[in-house]
Design a protein around this motif. Structure first.
Motif, short mmCIF file in Angstrom:
data_model
loop_
_atom_site.label_atom_id
_atom_site.label_comp_id
_atom_site.label_asym_id
_atom_site.label_seq_id
_atom_site.Cartn_x
_atom_site.Cartn_y
_atom_site.Cartn_z
N UNK A 61 0.95 -1.19 0.08
CA UNK A 61 0.00 -0.10 -0.01
C UNK A 61 0.88 1.25 0.01
N UNK A 62 0.38 2.37 -0.20
CA UNK A 62 1.17 3.88 -0.27
C UNK A 62 1.79 3.77 1.24
N UNK A 63 2.69 3.96 1.25
CA UNK A 63 3.40 4.08 2.68
C UNK A 63 3.08 5.52 3.52
N UNK A 64 2.90 6.57 2.79
CA UNK A 64 3.23 7.80 3.71
C UNK A 64 1.51 8.46 3.33
N UNK A 65 1.07 8.99 4.47
CA UNK A 65 -0.15 9.57 4.06
C UNK A 65 -0.06 11.28 3.80
N UNK A 66 0.99 11.68 4.02
CA UNK A 66 1.07 12.96 3.60
C UNK A 66 2.03 13.18 2.46
N UNK A 67 2.29 12.28 1.77
CA UNK A 67 3.20 12.48 0.49
C UNK A 67 2.70 12.40 -0.67
N UNK A 68 2.77 13.20 -1.64
CA UNK A 68 2.00 13.18 -2.86
C UNK A 68 2.59 12.36 -3.98
N UNK A 69 2.17 11.58 -5.05
CA UNK A 69 2.80 11.07 -6.02
C UNK A 69 3.90 11.96 -6.88
#
Length: 308
Positions: free
Chosen positions: A255-263
């Protein structure tokens, strides 16, 4: 040069065209059922009749000159016209056959290409595909591949390139990696985390910092030049990894690891040789891959074409 008003022997023209498509006299001679000296004489006679040089020798390969590229397109148009007349009379379809080598990263080859190759097998059953796993554009310049799927814009004058789109990528973690934490990560966690390295860890750190993460090469405790192996380590919870969304979406354990990092986004380029792009079999594969890669990453489908 205006080829419209020039007449030449069709047998010589066909010998030239098949040589251009096959890339060597020996392969063309096999395709036409001729001896190599006979074929060579026909090509030389056409050059003499037209007063132009059609091929240059580079290593063991024959490379079309600018005049050769123009003539190949003209002769092919003549052949296609004759072929359409023949097909209309016989009701038979034209066969596209031969080997096409496609260069791609191992991750692209393993996760994205299989569906496209399955469809291509039905569309052009006479075409043989060889996959060359590499991250280098030099494989095209050394004639190790006919077509390359790349993430950088080529700058070599002999390469024809089409940018398909910009594809999203994120930093992913295995669910097993995040489970002990009981939460998703934030940027502040990055400097204390382990990341999986690929081929060039210094370059990887640059990409990670583009995400806004304060990391260094000290954060890369495990690396492997094989993209497939490195991604497998990430899937098994040994560290975090940058991955294209299209590939990560096929792996439910990450899953995407960071909740506050945009692609971030990276370009997808399809590259071939300008002269090889006149070959029917290479054009067929090139167009099929372009269509499939656009389909693989739905979204912004704006494309641009350029001659690098």
């Amino acid at each position: 040069m205006n080829w419209q008003n020039i007449t030449f022997d069709w047998n010589q023209a066909r010998a030239f065209l098949v040589t251009a498509e096959e890339g060597s006299l020996s392969a063309a001679a096999r395709a036409l059922g001729l001896t190599q000296p006979t074929l060579s004489r026909q090509v030389a006679a056409l050059e003499a009749a037209l007063g132009v040089t059609l091929f240059e020798r580079v290593s063991k390969s024959l490379i079309l000159t600018e005049a050769g590229i123009e003539l190949a397109e003209h002769v092919r148009a003549m052949g296609d016209a004759a072929g359409r007349m023949s097909l209309a009379a016989s009701g038979q379809s034209q066969q596209i056959e031969g080997l096409v080598t496609v260069s791609a990263t191992d991750l692209m080859a393993a996760h994205v290409l299989p569906d496209m190759l399955r469809e291509l097998r039905h569309k052009a059953p006479g075409v043989e595909i060889r996959i060359h796993c590499s991250n280098s554009l030099s494989d095209l310049r050394r004639r190790e591949a006919d077509i390359a799927i790349r993430h950088v814009e080529p700058d070599h004058p002999d390469l024809y390139a089409r940018k398909l789109r910009d594809a999203p990528a994120r930093i992913y973690a295995a669910r097993s990696f995040l489970q002990p934490l009981g939460r998703k990560l934030t940027r502040k966690d990055a400097e204390h985390l382990d990341f999986i390295g690929f081929d060039n860890n210094k370059e990887l750190v640059g990409y990670l910092r583009a995400f806004g993460l304060a990391v260094s090469e000290a954060n890369i405790k495990l690396s492997c030049p094989s993209g497939i192996v490195a991604w497998e380590y990430a899937r098994q919870g040994l560290g975090l990894s940058i991955m294209a969304d299209e590939i990560a979406a096929r792996c439910p354990e990450v899953v995407p690891a960071f909740e506050d990092v945009e692609p971030i986004h990276f370009p997808i380029w399809l590259v071939t040789h300008r002269e090889l792009h006149t070959s029917r079999r290479i054009r067929t594969v090139f167009d099929h891959l372009a269509e499939g890669l656009l389909k693989a990453w739905p979204g912004e489908l704006a494309t641009s074409e350029k001659t690098a």
